[in-house]
Motif scaffolding. Structure first.
Motif, PDB file in Angstrom:
ATOM      1  N   ALA A 154       0.834  -1.206   0.000  1.00 36.96           N
ATOM      2  CA  ALA A 154       0.000   0.000   0.000  1.00 36.96           C
ATOM      3  C   ALA A 154       0.864   1.249   0.000  1.00 36.96           C
ATOM      4  O   ALA A 154       0.611   2.212  -0.742  1.00 36.96           O
ATOM      5  N   ALA A 155       1.923   1.242   0.821  1.00 33.28           N
ATOM      6  CA  ALA A 155       2.783   2.423   0.906  1.00 33.28           C
ATOM      7  C   ALA A 155       3.558   2.646  -0.392  1.00 33.28           C
ATOM      8  O   ALA A 155       3.694   3.779  -0.863  1.00 33.28           O
ATOM      9  N   THR A 156       4.065   1.563  -0.982  1.00 32.40           N
ATOM     10  CA  THR A 156       4.831   1.693  -2.223  1.00 32.40           C
ATOM     11  C   THR A 156       3.943   2.134  -3.373  1.00 32.40           C
ATOM     12  O   THR A 156       4.333   2.980  -4.193  1.00 32.40           O
ATOM     13  N   THR A 157       2.745   1.575  -3.448  1.00 31.80           N
ATOM     14  CA  THR A 157       1.816   1.959  -4.511  1.00 31.80           C
ATOM     15  C   THR A 157       1.448   3.435  -4.407  1.00 31.80           C
ATOM     16  O   THR A 157       1.446   4.165  -5.406  1.00 31.80           O
ATOM     17  N   ALA A 158       1.145   3.881  -3.185  1.00 34.41           N
ATOM     18  CA  ALA A 158       0.812   5.301  -2.995  1.00 34.41           C
ATOM     19  C   ALA A 158       1.993   6.193  -3.361  1.00 34.41           C
ATOM     20  O   ALA A 158       1.829   7.261  -3.971  1.00 34.41           O
ATOM     21  N   ARG A 185       1.633  15.817  -1.286  1.00 32.82           N
ATOM     22  CA  ARG A 185       1.118  14.447  -1.185  1.00 32.82           C
ATOM     23  C   ARG A 185       2.230  13.438  -1.475  1.00 32.82           C
ATOM     24  O   ARG A 185       2.331  12.397  -0.824  1.00 32.82           O
ATOM     25  N   PHE A 186       3.059  13.763  -2.470  1.00 30.67           N
ATOM     26  CA  PHE A 186       4.186  12.887  -2.765  1.00 30.67           C
ATOM     27  C   PHE A 186       5.145  12.820  -1.584  1.00 30.67           C
ATOM     28  O   PHE A 186       5.612  11.736  -1.199  1.00 30.67           O
ATOM     29  N   ALA A 187       5.469  13.962  -0.989  1.00 28.89           N
ATOM     30  CA  ALA A 187       6.400  13.989   0.140  1.00 28.89           C
ATOM     31  C   ALA A 187       5.871  13.170   1.306  1.00 28.89           C
ATOM     32  O   ALA A 187       6.633  12.465   1.985  1.00 28.89           O
ATOM     33  N   ALA A 188       4.559  13.243   1.546  1.00 31.01           N
ATOM     34  CA  ALA A 188       3.971  12.450   2.627  1.00 31.01           C
ATOM     35  C   ALA A 188       4.071  10.955   2.328  1.00 31.01           C
ATOM     36  O   ALA A 188       4.354  10.147   3.227  1.00 31.01           O
ATOM     37  N   ALA A 189       3.843  10.579   1.075  1.00 28.89           N
ATOM     38  CA  ALA A 189       3.958   9.171   0.693  1.00 28.89           C
ATOM     39  C   ALA A 189       5.404   8.692   0.807  1.00 28.89           C
ATOM     40  O   ALA A 189       5.664   7.560   1.242  1.00 28.89           O
ATOM     41  N   ASP A 194       9.749   5.740   3.953  1.00 30.66           N
ATOM     42  CA  ASP A 194      10.972   5.856   4.737  1.00 30.66           C
ATOM     43  C   ASP A 194      10.758   5.381   6.174  1.00 30.66           C
ATOM     44  O   ASP A 194      11.669   4.791   6.786  1.00 30.66           O
ATOM     45  N   GLU A 195       9.576   5.629   6.730  1.00 27.91           N
ATOM     46  CA  GLU A 195       9.280   5.142   8.077  1.00 27.91           C
ATOM     47  C   GLU A 195       9.362   3.615   8.135  1.00 27.91           C
ATOM     48  O   GLU A 195       9.925   3.044   9.083  1.00 27.91           O
ATOM     49  N   LEU A 196       8.791   2.964   7.145  1.00 25.74           N
ATOM     50  CA  LEU A 196       8.819   1.504   7.108  1.00 25.74           C
ATOM     51  C   LEU A 196      10.251   0.991   6.962  1.00 25.74           C
ATOM     52  O   LEU A 196      10.653   0.035   7.636  1.00 25.74           O
ATOM     53  N   ILE A 197      11.014   1.617   6.069  1.00 21.91           N
ATOM     54  CA  ILE A 197      12.389   1.185   5.848  1.00 21.91           C
ATOM     55  C   ILE A 197      13.223   1.404   7.109  1.00 21.91           C
ATOM     56  O   ILE A 197      13.979   0.519   7.544  1.00 21.91           O
ATOM     57  N   ASP A 198      13.097   2.585   7.733  1.00 19.61           N
ATOM     58  CA  ASP A 198      13.887   2.881   8.924  1.00 19.61           C
ATOM     59  C   ASP A 198      13.565   1.913  10.056  1.00 19.61           C
ATOM     60  O   ASP A 198      14.467   1.469  10.790  1.00 19.61           O
ATOM     61  N   ALA A 199      12.286   1.590  10.209  1.00 19.68           N
ATOM     62  CA  ALA A 199      11.897   0.654  11.269  1.00 19.68           C
ATOM     63  C   ALA A 199      12.502  -0.725  11.019  1.00 19.68           C
ATOM     64  O   ALA A 199      12.963  -1.397  11.958  1.00 19.68           O
ATOM     65  N   ASP A 230      22.647   4.791   7.987  1.00 22.86           N
ATOM     66  CA  ASP A 230      21.214   4.523   7.866  1.00 22.86           C
ATOM     67  C   ASP A 230      20.577   5.396   6.794  1.00 22.86           C
ATOM     68  O   ASP A 230      19.695   4.948   6.058  1.00 22.86           O
ATOM     69  N   ALA A 231      21.010   6.663   6.693  1.00 26.25           N
ATOM     70  CA  ALA A 231      20.422   7.567   5.705  1.00 26.25           C
ATOM     71  C   ALA A 231      20.713   7.101   4.284  1.00 26.25           C
ATOM     72  O   ALA A 231      19.818   7.088   3.425  1.00 26.25           O
ATOM     73  N   ASP A 232      21.966   6.704   4.027  1.00 25.28           N
ATOM     74  CA  ASP A 232      22.308   6.218   2.686  1.00 25.28           C
ATOM     75  C   ASP A 232      21.639   4.884   2.399  1.00 25.28           C
ATOM     76  O   ASP A 232      21.186   4.639   1.278  1.00 25.28           O
ATOM     77  N   LEU A 233      21.582   4.020   3.395  1.00 31.04           N
ATOM     78  CA  LEU A 233      20.937   2.718   3.208  1.00 31.04           C
ATOM     79  C   LEU A 233      19.464   2.907   2.857  1.00 31.04           C
ATOM     80  O   LEU A 233      18.926   2.208   1.994  1.00 31.04           O
ATOM     81  N   ARG A 234      18.813   3.860   3.520  1.00 35.72           N
ATOM     82  CA  ARG A 234      17.406   4.121   3.227  1.00 35.72           C
ATOM     83  C   ARG A 234      17.203   4.465   1.756  1.00 35.72           C
ATOM     84  O   ARG A 234      16.289   3.953   1.100  1.00 35.72           O
TER      85      ARG A 234
END
Length: 431
Positions: A154-158, A185-189, A194-199, A230-234
């Motif tokens: 859902a997150a990737t599609t959005a 809207r793009f920035a929020a998506a 990024d939240e999912l990846i960081d977690a 972590d930033a580059d990995l993200r």
């Protein structure tokens, strides 16, 4: 501008001006293009310290400045050396069963609740995106639990759908206005991805484990012994999510479309798949010559990225035309792949050509070339062949009437690739 219009335009410019030829492009200025094997050879073999990706780049908001796609000079060499082991052929082959299982789950209707049975109509683009995203989630993050996969999907599609062609082509629209703009809207998506990846990265750093690409990247070190930040990995992981499934999904749709417009070609491929047995090992599918030829021919006519661009940091000469630092040169992959001096009947879908001879890396370059060739090409090739074989072995389809006749659908930009402007649909029929 649609990809088809761009192809016709560069074809006309070369016919008028010869090769190489110049085209003025938004944000890039005048670009010196070539569409010949000789020109591709010179560009791809240019000294690495003279070449960098042109900036500003329209995909930078999606993948990030640290992405391997946009990294420059020493940073590019360093990041590529870090990532390369994750895409070694021996490692990629371990994902064969996951690719086959993801395809079968899509055919069984796990995602939609509607199996691919006679009488149903299938949106090939939606199905291809779903199953290739499932594969990349398993390969990169080891995700196969339905709930977590649904969250990432859902997150990737959005995220992908929020970065439309206007934001891609018109940087001036990338602005904030009280949360009302497409850019916001793009920035929020993007923040949600990024939240999912960081977690996930935080969890893995704390507990370890896994045999996926993320686990490998966390264990790998640069030459100086440092780990990736972590930033580059993200940003590298976000790039893999975007580039790792959209390109393959588009190629799969085109392969199905082309095959079902060519009954003899489809029959020959089905015969080869049938002879391979009812449940061949994915590694065996990779050895099938006609399956390989079909996939190569699809990528010849529909390369995922139709132009390859390089900006110069010093003086260079392309096919006798002098260039200086700051100039941009490029390969039109469309022209390269339809050069009649190399490809007889260049507009015809004829996989047999890849059985008749081998083509060099300067004649055939669906994933670019040189030191910046797509690092995920092996995974893309492996996935395309297994998914296509599994679909054709599992169901019988025919193009819906709208697509069964007439010209090919128009191609337009889809994030980092180009694909059919509208969804191509198929009707499932009796075997």
């Amino acid at each position: 501008m649609s990809a088809d219009i761009l192809e016709r335009y560069v074809t006309w410019r070369r016919a008028r001006d010869g090769d190489p030829f110049r085209v003025r492009m938004p944000t890039l200025g005048s670009v010196l293009f070539t569409g010949t094997a000789a020109g591709a050879r010179e560009l791809f073999r240019a000294p690495t310290d003279l070449l960098e990706p042109p900036l500003p780049n329209p995909i930078e908001p999606m993948v990030g400045a640290a992405s391997l796609i946009l990294a420059r000079a020493e940073r590019h060499r360093r990041e590529r050396a870090l990532l390369a082991p994750a895409f070694h052929r021996n490692r990629i082959s371990a994902y064969g069963n996951a690719i086959r299982d993801a395809t079968r789950a899509e055919l069984d209707g796990e995602r939609t609740g509607t199996p691919w049975r006679p009488g149903t109509r299938v949106d090939a683009r939606a199905a291809a995106r779903a199953l290739t995203l499932r594969v990349i989630l398993a390969a990169v993050f080891g995700i196969d639990e339905p709930a977590r996969r649904a969250e990432y999907t859902a997150a990737t599609t959005a995220f992908l759908e929020s970065f439309g062609s206007t934001l891609f082509l018109v940087p001036g629209l990338r602005r904030n206005m009280f949360g009302l703009t497409g850019w916001e809207r793009f920035a929020a998506a993007r923040d949600r991805i990024d939240e999912l990846i960081d977690a996930e990265v935080t969890r893995r750093r704390a507990h370890g484990g896994g045999t996926d690409l993320l686990a490998l990247l966390l264990d790998t070190r640069y030459e100086d012994g440092d780990a990736i930040t972590d930033a580059d990995l993200r940003e590298q992981l976000r790039t893999l999510l975007v580039a790792g499934h959209e390109t393959t999904a588009t190629a799969l749709v085109w392969a199905l479309y082309r095959l079902h417009r060519e009954p003899d070609t489809l029959a020959r491929l089905r015969a080869e798949l049938s002879a391979a047995g009812t449940d061949p090992d994915p590694a065996e599918l990779m050895k099938l010559p006609y399956l390989d030829a079909v996939c190569q021919e699809t990528l010849r006519l529909h390369p995922p990225v139709p132009i390859v661009l390089r900006r110069l940091t010093g003086d260079f000469t392309l096919l006798g035309k002098p260039l200086v630092a700051g100039d941009t040169m490029g390969v039109s992959v469309h022209l390269l792949h339809t050069d009649p001096a190399v490809w007889p009947e260049p507009r015809r879908f004829r996989p047999e050509r890849f059985l008749e001879r081998k083509y060099g890396p300067f004649e055939y370059a669906p994933f670019g070339g040189g030191h910046r060739r797509c690092i995920g090409a092996t995974l893309a090739d492996y996935e395309l062949r297994i998914v296509l074989a599994t679909v054709l072995s599992g169901v019988r389809m025919r193009l819906s009437p709208r697509f069964a006749r007439g010209g090919a659908p128009m191609s337009v930009p889809h994030t980092i690739t180009v694909g059919p402007r509208r969804a191509i649909t198929f009707d499932i029929v009796e075997s």
